[in-house]
Design a protein around this motif. Structure first.
Motif, short mmCIF file in Angstrom:
data_model
loop_
_atom_site.label_atom_id
_atom_site.label_comp_id
_atom_site.label_asym_id
_atom_site.label_seq_id
_atom_site.Cartn_x
_atom_site.Cartn_y
_atom_site.Cartn_z
N ASP A 7 -7.99 -1.84 -4.60
CA ASP A 7 -8.56 -1.13 -3.47
C ASP A 7 -7.50 -0.96 -2.38
O ASP A 7 -6.36 -1.43 -2.51
CB ASP A 7 -9.80 -1.84 -2.93
CG ASP A 7 -9.53 -3.27 -2.47
OD1 ASP A 7 -8.39 -3.55 -2.02
OD2 ASP A 7 -10.44 -4.11 -2.54
N GLU A 8 -7.89 -0.32 -1.28
CA GLU A 8 -6.91 0.01 -0.24
C GLU A 8 -6.31 -1.24 0.38
O GLU A 8 -5.11 -1.28 0.69
CB GLU A 8 -7.58 0.87 0.85
CG GLU A 8 -7.85 2.31 0.44
CD GLU A 8 -9.09 2.44 -0.46
OE1 GLU A 8 -9.78 1.42 -0.69
OE2 GLU A 8 -9.36 3.56 -0.92
N GLY B 222 -2.35 -2.19 0.43
CA GLY B 222 -1.65 -2.52 1.67
C GLY B 222 -0.96 -3.87 1.59
O GLY B 222 0.17 -4.04 2.08
N TYR C 181 2.09 3.99 6.45
CA TYR C 181 1.89 5.37 5.99
C TYR C 181 2.15 5.48 4.49
O TYR C 181 1.35 6.03 3.73
CB TYR C 181 2.81 6.30 6.76
CG TYR C 181 2.61 7.78 6.49
CD1 TYR C 181 1.80 8.55 7.32
CD2 TYR C 181 3.23 8.41 5.42
CE1 TYR C 181 1.61 9.90 7.09
CE2 TYR C 181 3.05 9.75 5.17
CZ TYR C 181 2.25 10.50 6.01
OH TYR C 181 2.06 11.84 5.75
N VAL D 95 -2.17 6.11 -2.51
CA VAL D 95 -3.62 6.07 -2.71
C VAL D 95 -4.22 7.45 -2.44
O VAL D 95 -5.06 7.95 -3.20
CB VAL D 95 -4.27 5.02 -1.78
CG1 VAL D 95 -5.79 5.04 -1.93
CG2 VAL D 95 -3.73 3.63 -2.10
N PHE D 96 -3.79 8.08 -1.37
CA PHE D 96 -4.28 9.40 -0.99
C PHE D 96 -3.96 10.44 -2.06
O PHE D 96 -4.83 11.22 -2.47
CB PHE D 96 -3.67 9.79 0.35
CG PHE D 96 -4.01 11.19 0.80
CD1 PHE D 96 -5.28 11.46 1.31
CD2 PHE D 96 -3.09 12.21 0.72
CE1 PHE D 96 -5.60 12.76 1.73
CE2 PHE D 96 -3.40 13.49 1.13
CZ PHE D 96 -4.66 13.77 1.64
N MET E 233 -0.49 3.91 2.04
CA MET E 233 -1.70 4.69 1.80
C MET E 233 -1.40 6.07 1.21
O MET E 233 -2.30 6.74 0.70
CB MET E 233 -2.49 4.85 3.09
CG MET E 233 -3.10 3.54 3.61
SD MET E 233 -4.27 2.78 2.41
CE MET E 233 -3.25 1.43 1.77
#
Length: 333
Positions: free
Chosen positions: A47-48, A52, A242, A248-249, A245
Motif C-alpha cells: 500500500d501507499e 513510502g 514525490y 504508485v500513481f 508516490m
C-alpha cells in the motif's frame, strides 16, 4: 591524430577498467531505481504507506552513515572499499529474486535490502570519488571526471529504458537479477585494476569524532554553506516524497505499463544530461549562487502537471515537467 590522443585516459588500462566497471555498476544501479519499488508495488501489492517506507529505507543510508563515511573511508584503501561494496550489493540484491522464486519474499525483506544497499552505496560513492585522483593524478582529474560523468549520464537514460521492458517480460523481482549481475561484474573488473594505494596509517588521521565535529562546525559557521545545506535538505525531502508516490500513481492510477514508466524515467535522465551540459553556460550568465535557487524556483512548479494527468497522451506531456525538474536540479547542483 594518434589513437591514444583520441582516447585520452581511456588508453590507460587501469582507467579503462574503472570506466567499464562504472558503466556496469551504474547500469545496475539505474535498473534498481525502477525495479525495486515495482517489486513492492506490483509483486507484493504494497500500500501507499509501505511504498513510502521503502523510499525512506532507500534514503536512510545517507542519514545513518553520511557524516562518518568519509572519515572511515579515509582510513581504508579506496579500491578495496569499492570492490567489497560492489560485491556485497550484488549479493544482497540477488536475495530478492531468489526469495521470490522460493515463495519467501516479504515487504520486510525488501526494506532490509533497500537499507543495506543504501548504506553500502554511500561508502562506495565516497571511495569512488576519493580513488580517482590516486588513479589518474591531479593533472588528469578533470578529464577523468568528465568521462565518468558522461557514462553515468548515459546509464541514467539507458537504465530505465532497459528496466521497463525487462520488468514487463520477466517481472520486477527477476529484473533485479540483472542489477545483481551488473554490480558483481563491476566489482570483479575493479579487482583487475593494477595500481595499488598505500595503506593509510592510523596516525595519518585525527580521531573520527573530531573530524566529524570539525566538518559540521565549518559548514554551520558558513552562511553560504549553511543555506545550501538547508535548501538541499528541503528539496530532497520533498523530492523523495514525490518520487515515492510517482510510481504508485503511474502504475495504479494511470495504469501505465512498465515500459511506459521506464520511458518517463529515461526522460528524466535526458533532462539531467541536458542540465549538466548547460550548467556552466547558465552559471556564467546568471551567477553560480543565483542559479542554485533560480533553477528550483523555475522548474519545480512544472511537477504539478503529473497529478493532473490522465491515462493517455497527457501523462507523457506531464513527464516533460519531470524532465525539466531533472534539468534544473542538474544545473543547480
Amino acid at each position: 591524430m594518434p589513437k591514444s590522443s583520441r582516447l585520452g585516459l581511456l588508453h590507460n588500462q587501469d582507467f579503462g577498467r574503472l570506466f567499464v566497471a562504472t558503466a556496469l555498476g551504474q547500469l545496475g544501479d539505474r535498473i534498481i531505481v525502477l525495479a525495486l519499488p515495482l517489486v513492492a508495488i506490483a509483486a507484493l501489492h504494497a500500500d501507499e504507506f509501505q511504498v513510502g517506507l521503502l523510499a525512506a529505507m532507500t534514503s536512510a543510508g545517507s542519514l545513518l552513515v553520511g557524516l562518518p563515511a568519509g572519515a572511515w573511508v579515509d582510513r581504508m584503501r579506496k579500491r578495496s572499499v569499492m570492490i567489497s561494496t560492489d560485491l556485497a550489493r550484488a549479493l544482497f540484491l540477488l536475495t530478492v529474486p531468489v526469495a521470490w522464486w522460493a515463495g519467501l519474499l516479504t515487504i520486510w525483506w525488501v526494506y532490509a535490502v533497500a537499507l543495506v544497499h543504501g548504506v553500502l552505496t554511500v561508502f562506495f560513492d565516497v571511495a569512488y570519488v576519493s580513488y580517482l585522483p590516486h588513479l589518474v593524478g591531479r593533472g588528469n582529474l578533470v578529464e577523468g571526471n568528465s568521462k565518468l560523468s558522461a557514462i553515468r549520464s548515459v546509464t541514467s537514460i539507458s537504465g530505465p529504458t532497459v528496466a521497463g521492458p525487462l520488468v514487463g517480460l520477466v517481472g520486477a523481482p527477476a529484473t533485479l537479477l540483472a542489477s545483481s549481475v551488473g554490480m558483481a561484474m563491476s566489482g570483479l573488473i575493479a579487482i583487475t585494476i593494477r595500481k595499488r594505494e598505500r595503506k593509510p596509517e592510523s596516525s595519518d588521521h585525527p580521531q573520527l569524532a573530531r573530524e566529524i565535529k570539525e566538518g559540521l562546525k565549518f559548514v554551520i559557521k558558513s552562511p553560504t554553506l549553511r543555506a545550501i545545506m538547508l535548501g538541499d535538505a528541503i528539496f530532497n525531502l520533498f523530492l523523495v516524497m514525490y518520487q515515492a508516490m510517482l510510481l504508485v500513481f503511474l502504475e495504479r492510477e494511470i495504469g501505465l505499463q512498465s515500459v511506459g514508466i521506464g520511458l518517463i524515467f529515461s526522460g528524466m535522465g535526458c533532462g539531467a544530461l541536458l542540465g549538466a551540459l548547460l550548467a556552466t553556460r547558465v552559471s556564467k550568465r546568471v551567477g553560480q549562487g543565483t542559479v542554485i535557487w533560480l533553477a528550483s524556483l523555475v522548474t519545480c512548479p512544472l511537477t504539478a502537471l503529473m497529478p493532473l494527468a490522465q491515462a493517455g497522451w497527457s501523462v507523457y506531456v506531464a513527464a516533460i515537467g519531470l524532465a525539466t525538474l531533472s534539468m534544473g536540479e542538474s544545473s543547480a547542483w
